[in-house]
Design a protein around this motif. Structure first.
Motif, PDB file in Angstrom:
ATOM      1  N   ALA A  34       0.726  -1.167  -0.048  1.00  0.00           N
ATOM      2  CA  ALA A  34      -0.013   0.233  -0.064  1.00  0.00           C
ATOM      3  C   ALA A  34       0.787   1.238   0.027  1.00  0.00           C
ATOM      4  N   LEU A  35       0.347   2.269  -0.621  1.00  0.00           N
ATOM      5  CA  LEU A  35       1.019   3.741  -0.605  1.00  0.00           C
ATOM      6  C   LEU A  35       0.137   4.540   0.049  1.00  0.00           C
ATOM      7  N   ALA A  36       0.639   5.585   0.718  1.00  0.00           N
ATOM      8  CA  ALA A  36      -0.152   6.790   1.169  1.00  0.00           C
ATOM      9  C   ALA A  36      -0.360   7.446  -0.096  1.00  0.00           C
ATOM     10  N   VAL A  37      -1.687   8.007  -0.294  1.00  0.00           N
ATOM     11  CA  VAL A  37      -1.875   9.102  -1.590  1.00  0.00           C
ATOM     12  C   VAL A  37      -2.022  10.413  -0.892  1.00  0.00           C
ATOM     13  N   LEU A  38      -1.074  11.204  -1.384  1.00  0.00           N
ATOM     14  CA  LEU A  38      -1.049  12.617  -0.781  1.00  0.00           C
ATOM     15  C   LEU A  38      -1.826  13.576  -1.835  1.00  0.00           C
ATOM     16  N   LEU A  43      -2.723  13.886   3.449  1.00  0.00           N
ATOM     17  CA  LEU A  43      -3.059  12.555   3.163  1.00  0.00           C
ATOM     18  C   LEU A  43      -4.371  12.634   2.949  1.00  0.00           C
ATOM     19  N   ALA A  44      -4.566  12.064   1.387  1.00  0.00           N
ATOM     20  CA  ALA A  44      -5.673  12.124   0.844  1.00  0.00           C
ATOM     21  C   ALA A  44      -6.493  10.672   0.664  1.00  0.00           C
ATOM     22  N   GLY A  45      -5.728   9.697   0.893  1.00  0.00           N
ATOM     23  CA  GLY A  45      -6.273   8.402   0.905  1.00  0.00           C
ATOM     24  C   GLY A  45      -5.218   7.395   0.987  1.00  0.00           C
ATOM     25  N   ILE A  46      -5.464   6.397   0.933  1.00  0.00           N
ATOM     26  CA  ILE A  46      -4.449   5.127   0.420  1.00  0.00           C
ATOM     27  C   ILE A  46      -4.802   4.199  -0.541  1.00  0.00           C
ATOM     28  N   ALA A  67      -4.156   7.084  -9.670  1.00  0.00           N
ATOM     29  CA  ALA A  67      -4.232   6.656  -8.511  1.00  0.00           C
ATOM     30  C   ALA A  67      -5.561   7.103  -7.867  1.00  0.00           C
ATOM     31  N   ALA A  68      -5.717   8.487  -8.015  1.00  0.00           N
ATOM     32  CA  ALA A  68      -7.060   9.007  -7.637  1.00  0.00           C
ATOM     33  C   ALA A  68      -8.348   8.479  -7.923  1.00  0.00           C
ATOM     34  N   ALA A  69      -8.335   7.702  -8.909  1.00  0.00           N
ATOM     35  CA  ALA A  69      -9.453   7.042  -9.399  1.00  0.00           C
ATOM     36  C   ALA A  69     -10.007   5.717  -8.519  1.00  0.00           C
ATOM     37  N   TYR A  70      -8.850   5.257  -7.758  1.00  0.00           N
ATOM     38  CA  TYR A  70      -8.912   3.882  -7.290  1.00  0.00           C
ATOM     39  C   TYR A  70      -8.609   4.262  -5.680  1.00  0.00           C
TER      40      TYR A  70
END
Length: 124
Positions: A34-38, A43-46, A67-70
């Motif tokens: 997993a990656l942190a989505v920034l 932090l915007a999600g994972i 990445a944002a789409a998922y």
């Protein structure tokens, strides 16, 4: 045991604008699931291996997706001072395998089910 003694204090992350192929390469390179989505530094999600599988199964052209789409945006986190058993129970109840770890609202790392399983195994 406290999460502060278990978590991985490395932040592997991506931006929501990155292509899924790049995200997958980062996961392979860092040997993480997993990656942190920034969004900038917030932090915007994972995004997880499961999210990449979903993209492969549902998108006609997953390579063109970002990445944002998922990204899972319902963000749950663990705090450094939480008990590892409480965090493990929360993760099991939610059906998730990775949790970002924060310290007073600041992202400091990630804890995985593997980390928690290792703790239980070595404690025996």
């Amino acid at each position: 045991m406290l999460i502060s003694n278990v978590y991985r204090p490395m932040i592997f992350s991506c931006q929501g604008t990155q292509r899924l192929a790049d995200v997958a390469r980062q996961m392979v390179e860092h040997k993480v699931g997993a990656l942190a989505v920034l969004d900038g530094e917030r932090l915007a999600g994972i995004i997880t291996e499961r999210d990449l599988v979903t993209a492969l199964a549902t998108s006609a052209d997953p390579a063109s997706q970002t990445a944002a789409a998922y990204t899972s945006t319902k963000i749950r986190t663990a705090a450094l001072d939480e008990d590892s058993r409480d965090v493990a129970r929360r993760m099991l109840d939610a059906g998730i395998r990775h949790l970002p770890v924060d310290d007073q609202g600041r992202l400091v790392g990630m804890v995985s089910m593997r980390d928690l399983l290792a703790l239980e195994t070595w404690a025996l």
